[in-house]
Enzyme design. Structure first.
Site, PDB file in Angstrom:
ATOM      1  N   THR A   1      -1.379  13.144  42.790  1.00 32.35           N
ATOM      2  CA  THR A   1      -0.778  14.312  42.152  1.00 32.35           C
ATOM      3  C   THR A   1      -0.143  13.943  40.810  1.00 32.35           C
ATOM      4  O   THR A   1       0.570  12.948  40.708  1.00 32.35           O
ATOM      5  CB  THR A   1       0.291  14.922  43.061  1.00 32.35           C
ATOM      6  OG1 THR A   1      -0.283  15.211  44.328  1.00 32.35           O
ATOM      7  CG2 THR A   1       0.863  16.199  42.449  1.00 32.35           C
TER       8      THR A   1
ATOM      9  N   ARG B   1      -9.408  22.380  52.944  1.00 33.61           N
ATOM     10  CA  ARG B   1      -7.953  22.353  52.882  1.00 33.61           C
ATOM     11  C   ARG B   1      -7.450  22.637  51.471  1.00 33.61           C
ATOM     12  O   ARG B   1      -7.960  22.130  50.488  1.00 33.61           O
ATOM     13  CB  ARG B   1      -7.448  20.996  53.338  1.00 33.61           C
ATOM     14  CG  ARG B   1      -5.926  20.807  53.283  1.00 33.61           C
ATOM     15  CD  ARG B   1      -5.483  20.003  52.085  1.00 33.61           C
ATOM     16  NE  ARG B   1      -4.060  19.633  52.170  1.00 33.61           N
ATOM     17  CZ  ARG B   1      -3.418  18.987  51.214  1.00 33.61           C
ATOM     18  NH1 ARG B   1      -4.049  18.645  50.099  1.00 33.61           N
ATOM     19  NH2 ARG B   1      -2.137  18.678  51.362  1.00 33.61           N
TER      20      ARG B   1
ATOM     21  N   THR C   1       5.563  16.458  44.187  1.00 33.64           N
ATOM     22  CA  THR C   1       4.478  15.647  44.711  1.00 33.64           C
ATOM     23  C   THR C   1       4.842  15.189  46.114  1.00 33.64           C
ATOM     24  O   THR C   1       6.013  15.145  46.477  1.00 33.64           O
ATOM     25  CB  THR C   1       4.198  14.425  43.816  1.00 33.64           C
ATOM     26  OG1 THR C   1       3.083  13.684  44.339  1.00 33.64           O
ATOM     27  CG2 THR C   1       5.396  13.503  43.739  1.00 33.64           C
ATOM     28  N   GLY C   2       3.834  14.862  46.898  1.00 36.97           N
ATOM     29  CA  GLY C   2       4.097  14.380  48.249  1.00 36.97           C
ATOM     30  C   GLY C   2       3.280  15.106  49.288  1.00 36.97           C
ATOM     31  O   GLY C   2       2.141  15.513  49.032  1.00 36.97           O
TER      32      GLY C   2
END
Length: 270
Positions: free
Chosen positions: A135, A163, A186-187
């Site tokens: 990301t 997804r 992000t994450g």
């Protein structure tokens, strides 16, 4: 308050440019899948393009040889294989008392219950970490004080086909308001998007919070429910004051303004 996004788009390399085209040349907010690719190419972006690399193909081949492990599926049979997947007999409290049978790849059944939850929830996967996603989120303030933010990602490695994570979801991976500031995230997008953390950051700053407190507050809201999640946000107010907050990893972001010769890297600890 202008937004453009694309999701599940294949064969077009530059997703962020495609998102900008949606924003500037349609009255829509989000285009997805094959038609998003068709739109991007029709608007002048290169494609269709084979985006596979030798490295990504090798990673995929090793994953297949390892019976498609790890992956993001749960409560399915076979649990340790490449499918086709069917509902597990112990899939969920929702399925208790269900009458159903499986034929080929079709599943027939009847919903017969409901489930609820409260308090602390388990993280849905241990596949998210600092080394297995890509990301990039960036916020910019121009000379006139206008603020823009964008987020681009290939998504989580070994994700279920189709997804969509938090990348194209306004308020989750990114949010901006000229009157207030901006946020990028992000994450573990599947967890973070449930909380719209960047919307929360900007709204907290609107209410008077400093960026560092707004960022920490948004992350803590997620951590209270999902203590094992991995993620981070940065906050930037309209004056250029910035900060970050993270959970589950040490996060770094870069800044630069017109008076700086080079970028400065800021390290944020959980």
């Amino acid at each position: 308050m202008e937004v453009g996004a694309v999701a599940a788009m294949r064969y077009v390399k530059d997703g962020i440019k495609a998102a900008k085209l949606v924003m500037e040349h349609t009255q829509h907010t989000l285009l997805v899948g094959e038609k998003a690719s068709v739109f991007a190419i029709s608007m002048g972006l290169p494609g269709p393009t084979n985006l596979s690399s030798a490295e990504s193909f090798e990673k995929w081949a090793k994953w297949k040889q390892n019976d498609c492990q790890p992956n993001f599926r749960k409560n399915v049979f076979p649990a340790n294989g490449c499918g086709p997947y069917h509902l597990s007999q112990a899939a969920s409290p929702v399925l208790e008392g269900t009458c159903g049978y499986i034929r080929g790849e079709d599943v027939y059944g009847k919903w017969s219950g409901a489930s609820s939850f409260s308090g602390v929830l388990e993280k849905n996967s241990n596949l998210i970490g600092r080394h297995n996603h890509d990301t990039i989120s960036m916020a910019v303030i121009d000379k006139m004080g206008h603020i823009a933010v964008g987020t681009s990602t290939n998504g989580a490695t070994f994700k279920v086909p189709g997804r969509v994570g938090d990348g194209p979801i306004a308020g989750s991976s990114a949010y901006a308001d000229d009157e207030v500031g901006a946020c990028g995230a992000t994450g573990d997008g599947d967890i973070m998007m449930r909380f719209l953390p960047c919307y929360q950051v900007v709204e907290s700053m609107r209410q008077g919070m400093e960026p560092k407190h707004a960022a920490a507050n948004a992350i803590s809201r997620i951590a209270r429910k999902y203590p094992d999640f991995v993620g981070a946000v940065f906050a930037l107010n309209r004056k250029g004051i910035h900060a970050g907050a993270c959970h589950g990893w040490t996060f770094q972001y870069s800044i630069r303004n017109s008076s700086m010769v080079d970028v400065e890297v800021v390290t944020v600890v959980p």
